[in-house]
Design an enzyme around this catalytic site. Structure first.
Site, PDB file in Angstrom:
ATOM      1  CG  ASP A  29      -1.813   1.156   1.368  1.00 32.91           C
ATOM      2  OD1 ASP A  29      -1.663   2.101   0.566  1.00 32.91           O
ATOM      3  OD2 ASP A  29      -2.677   1.132   2.256  1.00 32.91           O
ATOM      4  CD  GLU A  79      26.457   1.845   8.072  1.00 32.57           C
ATOM      5  OE1 GLU A  79      26.360   0.626   8.298  1.00 32.57           O
ATOM      6  OE2 GLU A  79      25.723   2.697   8.586  1.00 32.57           O
ATOM      7  CB  CYS A 111      24.152   5.298  11.205  1.00 31.36           C
ATOM      8  SG  CYS A 111      23.435   4.149  10.046  1.00 31.36           S
ATOM      9  CB  THR A 152      14.622   2.227   4.991  1.00 28.49           C
ATOM     10  OG1 THR A 152      15.334   0.996   5.200  1.00 28.49           O
ATOM     11  CG2 THR A 152      13.222   2.071   5.526  1.00 28.49           C
ATOM     12  CB  SER A 201      17.511  -2.575  13.977  1.00 29.83           C
ATOM     13  OG  SER A 201      16.527  -2.161  13.049  1.00 29.83           O
ATOM     14  CG  HIS A 233      20.420   7.552  12.776  1.00 28.25           C
ATOM     15  ND1 HIS A 233      20.953   7.877  11.555  1.00 28.25           N
ATOM     16  CD2 HIS A 233      20.141   6.211  12.731  1.00 28.25           C
ATOM     17  CE1 HIS A 233      20.993   6.795  10.790  1.00 28.25           C
ATOM     18  NE2 HIS A 233      20.514   5.774  11.482  1.00 28.25           N
ATOM     19  CE  LYS A 242       6.839   3.734  15.446  1.00 26.79           C
ATOM     20  NZ  LYS A 242       6.877   2.300  15.203  1.00 26.79           N
ATOM     21  CG  ASN A 276      19.439   5.256   6.467  1.00 24.26           C
ATOM     22  OD1 ASN A 276      20.097   6.202   6.907  1.00 24.26           O
ATOM     23  ND2 ASN A 276      19.365   4.082   7.078  1.00 24.26           N
ATOM     24  CB  SER A 309      23.310  -1.013  13.691  1.00 19.47           C
ATOM     25  OG  SER A 309      22.035  -0.533  13.402  1.00 19.47           O
TER      26      SER A 309
END
Ligand code: CAA
Length: 393
Positions: A29, A79, A111, A152, A201, A233, A242, A276, A309
Site C-alpha cells: 500500500d 560504512e 551510522c 529505506t 533494530s 538519526h 517515535k 537513509n 547499529s
C-alpha cells in the site's frame, strides 16, 4: 574558545525513485511508505557515483582556497567503504587539492561514526586553534531488492568544515555516549548488503535513546525545556518521530511541545526525499532543520541523537551562532526536485550494477549522471576518479 561547525555541504545522487512506484511494484500500500515510514522518494546512485564522489561533491560546495591551506585533518565517516586498507579521505585530499601536511583517516561504527569524527575534530581544534578540519559522512544504503529494508535505502554525503569561532553552530561539550554489543544490523566483509533484524533494530534505537537521554539529563542537570529542537538519526523519518515522542514528557507545556514538533517536521524534509544516508542521516536532519525552520534563531540550542547499529549511540548539543542563516542554502528542495526520475526497473538495473573486472583488474562503465565528481574506470584494481567539470571544459 568556541569551536564548531563553520560550513555544511550536502550532495546526493542525480537519480530518484518515487516511493509510490516502488510500493506498486512490490504490492505494498503506498500509504505504508508515505505514512508508515514517512518517505516520499529515495536517491539512487549509479556505479559511477560512490562514497568518494558524493563526499567530494559535498565538500567542494563549501571549501575555499583558505580552507585548502588550513585544513590539517580530514576524517571520512562511512560504512560503505570502497577499500579495506586505504582511507577514503586520501582520495578527497587529492580531489580537493588540500595542502600536503594533513592527516587523513576513515572511521567506522555504522551510522554513528560521523559523531565520533566531530568529537575528534573538536579535540583537535582545541589543541591546535588555527586548524581547520574537514569531516565527511558519506554512504550508500543498499539492502537488496525485495528485502524488508529496501524501502529505506538512499545515498548521500554531508561535509563539514570545523574551526574556532565557527559561523553556524558551537559545541557545548556535553556529549554522552553508550555502547551495547548487539546484532541488529551488520555487514560481514563477504556480503555487499547488510544482515538486519529490522524490528529488533528499531527497538534498540529507541531503547538506546531512552536510556542515553535519561542519563544525559541526570549528568547535565537539564531537561527537554533546555532545548529548542531535537535532531535524531533518521533511518526513516517515522522512527525519528517515535524518538521525538520518547523524549517529550507527558506534562510538557503545549507551547514547547508545539515548537519541538514544528522543528521536527523541518528536520525530516530532506530525508523524506533522499532516504537513509547512514552516517550522514542525523546531519542531513540538522541541515534540513536549519534550512527549513522559520522559527529557529541565534542562541537556540539543538540536541542531537546519534545511533549506529552494533551499537553505539550518543547525545550532545550545539548552539546556533549569530548570522548562521548566511551560511545556508535555501533552494535545496528545488535542487532535489531536479533529480532524474527513474522507473523501478531502471532502479534495479542501476543500483545493483557491479563492476565486471577483466583479468588485469580493469573495468569501464556506461556514462551516467553524477555530481561534480565521477568514478571514470577501474584500472589495474585502482579506482580512477575525475572532476566532471574539467571534462566538460
Ligand atoms: N498505511 C499506513 N501505515 C502502514 C500501512 C498502511 N497501509 N501498512 C503498514 N503501515 C505502517 C506500520 O504500522 C508501521 O508503522 P508503526 O511502526 O508506526 O506501527 C510502518 O508502516 C512500517 O511497517 P512494518 O512494521 O510492517 O515494517 P516494514 O516491513 O516496513 O519494515 C523495518 C520496517 C523493519 C524498519 C524495515 O524497513 C527495515 O528492516 N529497515 C532497515 C533497518 C532499519 O532501518 N532500522 C532502523 C534502526 S537501526 C538504525 O537506525 C541504523 C540504520 O540506519 C540502519
Amino acid at each position: 574558545m568556541k569551536i564548531g561547525i563553520d560550513k555544511i555541504g550536502f550532495s546526493t545522487s542525480q537519480y530518484v525513485l518515487n516511493m509510490n512506484d516502488l510500493a506498486i511494484a512490490r504490492g505494498a500500500d503506498p500509504e505504508k511508505y508515505s505514512q508508515g515510514l514517512m518517505l516520499d522518494a529515495l536517491s539512487i546512485t549509479p556505479i559511477t557515483e560512490d562514497i568518494i564522489t558524493l563526499g567530494a561533491s559535498a565538500a567542494n560546495q563549501i571549501i575555499t582556497d583558505e580552507d585548502r591551506q588550513k585544513i590539517d585533518l580530514i576524517i571520512f565517516a562511512t560504512e560503505s567503504s570502497i577499500d579495506q586498507s586505504k582511507a577514503a579521505s586520501i582520495y578527497i585530499h587529492r580531489l580537493l587539492n588540500i595542502q600536503p601536511f594533513a592527516r587523513s583517516i576513515e572511521m567506522k561504527e555504522a551510522c554513528y561514526s560521523a559523531t565520533a569524527a566531530l568529537d575528534y575534530a573538536n579535540l583537535h581544534i582545541g589543541a591546535h586553534p588555527e586548524s581547520r578540519v574537514l569531516v565527511i559522512a558519506s554512504d550508500i544504503a543498499k539492502y537488496g531488492i525485495h528485502s524488508a529494508g529496501e524501502s529505506t535505502q538512499g545515498s548521500g554525503a554531508i561535509a563539514f568544515i570545523l574551526k574556532k569561532d565557527p559561523r553556524i553552530l558551537t559545541f557545548n561539550n556535553d556529549n554522552l555516549a553508550q555502547t551495547r554489543d548487539i546484532m541488529d544490523f551488520w555487514r560481514p566483509n563477504y556480503s555487499t548488503t547488510p544482515f538486519v533484524n529490522g524490528i529488533y533494530s528499531t527497538k534498540q534505537y529507541l531503547d538506546s535513546l531512552k536510556t542515553t537521554w535519561k542519563e544525559f539529563q541526570n549528568r547535565q542537570g537539564k531537561s527537554i525545556t533546555d532545548f529548542d529542537a531535537f535532531c535524531f538519526h533518521i533511518p526513516f523519518p517515522k522512527l525519528a518521530l517515535k524518538g521525538l515522542k520518547k523524549v517529550l514528557p507527558k506534562d510538557l507545556d503545549t507551547e514547547h511541545s508545539k515548537k519541538l514538533n514544528e522543528h521536527f517536521q523541518a528536520s525530516i524534509a530532506y530525508s523524506r526525499q533522499v532516504g537513509n544516508i547512514y552516517s550522514g542521516s542525523l546531519y542531513l536532519g540538522l541541515l534540513s532543520l536549519l534550512e527549513n525552520s522559520n522559527h529557529l534563531k541565534a542562541g537556540d540550542t539543538i540536541a542531537l541523537f546519534s545511533y549506529g547499529s552494533g551499537a553505539v549511540s550518543e547525545i550532545f548539543s550545539m548552539t546556533l551562532v549569530e548570522g548562521y542563516q548566511n551560511q545556508l542554502q535555501l533552494n535545496r528542495l528545488d535542487k532535489l526536485n531536479n533529480r532524474q526520475s527513474i522507473s523501478v526497473k531502471e532502479y534495479e538495473e542501476l543500483f545493483y550494477e557491479e563492476a565486471c573486472l577483466d583479468e588485469e583488474g580493469n573495468a569501464n562503465f556506461n556514462a551516467y549522471k553524477t555530481g561534480e565528481f565521477a568514478l571514470e574506470q577501474i584500472k589495474e584494481h585502482q579506482r580512477i576518479y575525475v572532476n566532471t567539470n574539467e571534462i566538460k571544459n
